[in-house]
Design an enzyme around this catalytic site. Structure first.
Site, PDB file in Angstrom:
ATOM      1  N   TYR A 153      43.991  14.947  52.861  1.00 47.22           N
ATOM      2  CA  TYR A 153      44.698  15.023  54.150  1.00 47.22           C
ATOM      3  C   TYR A 153      43.802  15.733  55.177  1.00 47.22           C
ATOM      4  O   TYR A 153      43.634  15.257  56.305  1.00 47.22           O
ATOM      5  CB  TYR A 153      46.039  15.750  53.999  1.00 47.22           C
ATOM      6  CG  TYR A 153      46.770  15.887  55.319  1.00 47.22           C
ATOM      7  CD1 TYR A 153      47.214  14.752  56.010  1.00 47.22           C
ATOM      8  CD2 TYR A 153      46.983  17.139  55.904  1.00 47.22           C
ATOM      9  CE1 TYR A 153      47.866  14.867  57.241  1.00 47.22           C
ATOM     10  CE2 TYR A 153      47.628  17.260  57.134  1.00 47.22           C
ATOM     11  CZ  TYR A 153      48.066  16.127  57.791  1.00 47.22           C
ATOM     12  OH  TYR A 153      48.689  16.229  59.004  1.00 47.22           O
ATOM     13  N   LYS A 157      42.085  14.352  58.768  1.00 45.43           N
ATOM     14  CA  LYS A 157      42.243  14.943  60.105  1.00 45.43           C
ATOM     15  C   LYS A 157      40.888  15.426  60.657  1.00 45.43           C
ATOM     16  O   LYS A 157      40.666  15.400  61.866  1.00 45.43           O
ATOM     17  CB  LYS A 157      43.282  16.072  60.079  1.00 45.43           C
ATOM     18  CG  LYS A 157      44.708  15.559  59.818  1.00 45.43           C
ATOM     19  CD  LYS A 157      45.176  14.555  60.894  1.00 45.43           C
ATOM     20  CE  LYS A 157      46.611  14.120  60.719  1.00 45.43           C
ATOM     21  NZ  LYS A 157      47.063  13.171  61.763  1.00 45.43           N
TER      22      LYS A 157
HETATM   23  P1  NDP Z   1      57.095  12.172  60.368  1.00 41.98           P
HETATM   24  O1  NDP Z   1      57.044  11.906  58.908  1.00 41.98           O
HETATM   25  O2  NDP Z   1      58.365  12.688  60.937  1.00 41.98           O
HETATM   26  O3  NDP Z   1      56.627  10.882  61.196  1.00 41.98           O
HETATM   27  C1  NDP Z   1      55.552  10.095  60.779  1.00 41.98           C
HETATM   28  C2  NDP Z   1      55.568   8.785  61.526  1.00 41.98           C
HETATM   29  O4  NDP Z   1      54.430   7.999  61.103  1.00 41.98           O
HETATM   30  C3  NDP Z   1      56.813   7.970  61.237  1.00 41.98           C
HETATM   31  O5  NDP Z   1      57.312   7.427  62.423  1.00 41.98           O
HETATM   32  C4  NDP Z   1      56.311   6.861  60.314  1.00 41.98           C
HETATM   33  O6  NDP Z   1      57.040   5.654  60.532  1.00 41.98           O
HETATM   34  C5  NDP Z   1      54.866   6.687  60.796  1.00 41.98           C
HETATM   35  N1  NDP Z   1      54.055   6.086  59.732  1.00 41.98           N
HETATM   36  C6  NDP Z   1      53.665   6.646  58.566  1.00 41.98           C
HETATM   37  N2  NDP Z   1      53.024   5.763  57.802  1.00 41.98           N
HETATM   38  C7  NDP Z   1      53.001   4.592  58.511  1.00 41.98           C
HETATM   39  C8  NDP Z   1      52.500   3.291  58.237  1.00 41.98           C
HETATM   40  N3  NDP Z   1      51.865   2.998  57.083  1.00 41.98           N
HETATM   41  N4  NDP Z   1      52.650   2.330  59.176  1.00 41.98           N
HETATM   42  C9  NDP Z   1      53.271   2.607  60.341  1.00 41.98           C
HETATM   43  N5  NDP Z   1      53.775   3.813  60.660  1.00 41.98           N
HETATM   44  C10 NDP Z   1      53.648   4.792  59.738  1.00 41.98           C
HETATM   45  O7  NDP Z   1      55.914  13.236  60.621  1.00 41.98           O
HETATM   46  P2  NDP Z   1      55.382  13.948  61.972  1.00 41.98           P
HETATM   47  O8  NDP Z   1      56.113  13.487  63.156  1.00 41.98           O
HETATM   48  O9  NDP Z   1      55.320  15.389  61.685  1.00 41.98           O
HETATM   49  O10 NDP Z   1      53.883  13.405  61.959  1.00 41.98           O
HETATM   50  C11 NDP Z   1      53.283  12.749  63.050  1.00 41.98           C
HETATM   51  C12 NDP Z   1      51.797  13.082  63.073  1.00 41.98           C
HETATM   52  O11 NDP Z   1      51.630  14.477  63.268  1.00 41.98           O
HETATM   53  C13 NDP Z   1      51.038  12.727  61.785  1.00 41.98           C
HETATM   54  O12 NDP Z   1      49.787  12.171  62.134  1.00 41.98           O
HETATM   55  C14 NDP Z   1      50.835  14.098  61.124  1.00 41.98           C
HETATM   56  O13 NDP Z   1      49.702  14.120  60.295  1.00 41.98           O
HETATM   57  C15 NDP Z   1      50.685  14.980  62.337  1.00 41.98           C
HETATM   58  N6  NDP Z   1      50.943  16.403  62.132  1.00 41.98           N
HETATM   59  C16 NDP Z   1      52.150  16.826  61.644  1.00 41.98           C
HETATM   60  C17 NDP Z   1      52.368  18.175  61.447  1.00 41.98           C
HETATM   61  C18 NDP Z   1      53.622  18.685  60.831  1.00 41.98           C
HETATM   62  O14 NDP Z   1      53.625  19.860  60.345  1.00 41.98           O
HETATM   63  N7  NDP Z   1      54.718  17.957  60.845  1.00 41.98           N
HETATM   64  C19 NDP Z   1      51.352  19.171  61.819  1.00 41.98           C
HETATM   65  C20 NDP Z   1      50.139  18.603  62.321  1.00 41.98           C
HETATM   66  C21 NDP Z   1      49.955  17.279  62.489  1.00 41.98           C
HETATM   67  P3  NDP Z   1      57.656   4.712  59.383  1.00 41.98           P
HETATM   68  O15 NDP Z   1      57.902   5.564  58.177  1.00 41.98           O
HETATM   69  O16 NDP Z   1      58.885   4.127  60.000  1.00 41.98           O
HETATM   70  O17 NDP Z   1      56.587   3.692  59.165  1.00 41.98           O
HETATM   71  C1  8X3 Z   2      50.253  19.349  59.009  1.00 43.61           C
HETATM   72  C2  8X3 Z   2      50.077  20.819  58.972  1.00 43.61           C
HETATM   73  O1  8X3 Z   2      49.337  22.791  57.550  1.00 43.61           O
HETATM   74  O2  8X3 Z   2      50.509  20.980  56.430  1.00 43.61           O
HETATM   75  O3  8X3 Z   2      49.145  18.687  59.527  1.00 43.61           O
HETATM   76  O4  8X3 Z   2      48.249  20.710  57.131  1.00 43.61           O
HETATM   77  S1  8X3 Z   2      49.514  21.347  57.445  1.00 43.61           S
END
Ligand code: NDP
Ligand code: 8X3
Length: 252
Positions: A153, A157
């Site tokens: 992961y 990133k």
């Molecule tokens: P969620 O799980 O709430 O949302 C993830 C989204 O990505 C969903 O809408 C999902 O849609 C979509 N997705 C995942 N896999 C696919 C796929 N194969 N095809 C199309 N769409 C896909 O997580 P977050 O909102 O937290 O995450 C959003 C971004 O933020 C990610 O890139 C994550 O790495 C990043 N992030 C999150 C953090 C956290 O702590 N939450 C911190 C830092 C970064 P569906 O399942 O409908 O396909």
């Molecule tokens: C998501 C935040 O700390 O789980 O990107 O990597 S952490």
């Protein structure tokens, strides 16, 4: 003319909150994800609340044919995308490398890196033609620190960060802005997905901490995309007050 934004991963979390934020700003939005019912219900909510138009596109971003077909299906009047939020992504599992599952590694790389690149390539062509555009890549504190059980992961990133820098350099001559947003812990479905649906384990990630909300991250994106023409925000690192980096948290 109404501006158009495309948000990947809009069926949940940060993507959903970003879609609401963009709609409040008056953008028509193309929203993507696999779960079409979620996208349609967001469409209904936004069209009735903010009176902007929404185009839901359901496809798996890992699948290049599905992605191409979906992008080709975008009607002409929706093609001039000005803002692209590359948000779809996931962490899958917390196993250390010697125990890790190949399929989980592949899913993270295919979604967070290859999917982001494949979709961006198509949209960048239009932005170059229009000499206008802003790409916002959602990275993470995991793009800065590497932690136990997070090797792939974190690698994905780190790759997003390199891609962001590369896009910024290559697209400079076309006046296309490129921004990276790196959040710490955000309470969304992220941890539920990471722990394969185990709600209890997911909840524990945030115990004793007030994590960021998806709306906090959408606020940071809003700041980046509403600067004047001559200003680009390169990077925003946004953390909960109780988290200093990937290793240091203060729990009540
Ligand atoms: P969620 O799980 O709430 O949302 C993830 C989204 O990505 C969903 O809408 C999902 O849609 C979509 N997705 C995942 N896999 C696919 C796929 N194969 N095809 C199309 N769409 C896909 O997580 P977050 O909102 O937290 O995450 C959003 C971004 O933020 C990610 O890139 C994550 O790495 C990043 N992030 C999150 C953090 C956290 O702590 N939450 C911190 C830092 C970064 P569906 O399942 O409908 O396909
Ligand atoms: C998501 C935040 O700390 O789980 O990107 O990597 S952490």
């Amino acid at each position: 003319m109404t501006k158009i934004a495309l948000i990947t991963g809009a069926s949940s979390g940060i993507g959903q909150a970003s879609t609401v934020m963009l709609s409040k700003l008056g953008y028509n939005t193309i929203i993507t994800g696999r779960r079409i019912e979620r996208l349609k219900s967001l469409q209904t909510e936004i069209e009735s609340t903010y009176k902007t138009a929404v185009l839901p596109l359901s496809f798996d971003i890992r699948n290049q044919k599905e992605t191409t077909d979906a992008l080709n299906s975008i009607p002409k009047e929706w093609k001039s995308i000005e803002v692209l939020i590359n948000n779809a992504g996931l962490a899958y599992g917390t196993e250390t490398v010697e125990n890790a599952d190949w399929e989980k590694w592949q899913q993270m790389i295919d979604t967070n890196v290859t999917g982001l690149l494949f979709l961006s390539k198509d949209i960048i062509k239009t932005m170059v033609q229009n000499k206008k555009g802003h790409i916002v890549n959602i990275s993470s504190i995991a793009g800065i620190n590497v932690y136990e059980g997070g090797s792939v992961y974190c690698a994905s990133k780190h790759a997003v960060n390199a891609i962001t820098q590369g896009m910024r350099i290559d697209l400079l001559k076309h006046k296309i802005k490129v921004t990276s947003i790196s959040p710490g812990m955000v309470e969304t479905e992220f941890s539920v997905v990471r722990f394969s649906g185990d709600e209890e384990k997911a909840k524990n990630v945030y115990s004793g901490i007030t994590p960021l909300t998806a709306e906090d991250v959408a606020d940071a994106i809003e700041y980046a995309i509403t600067r004047p023409e001559h200003v680009n925000i390169n990077d925003i690192l946004i953390m909960p007050t109780q988290q200093a980096n990937a290793y240091s948290t203060y729990r009540d």
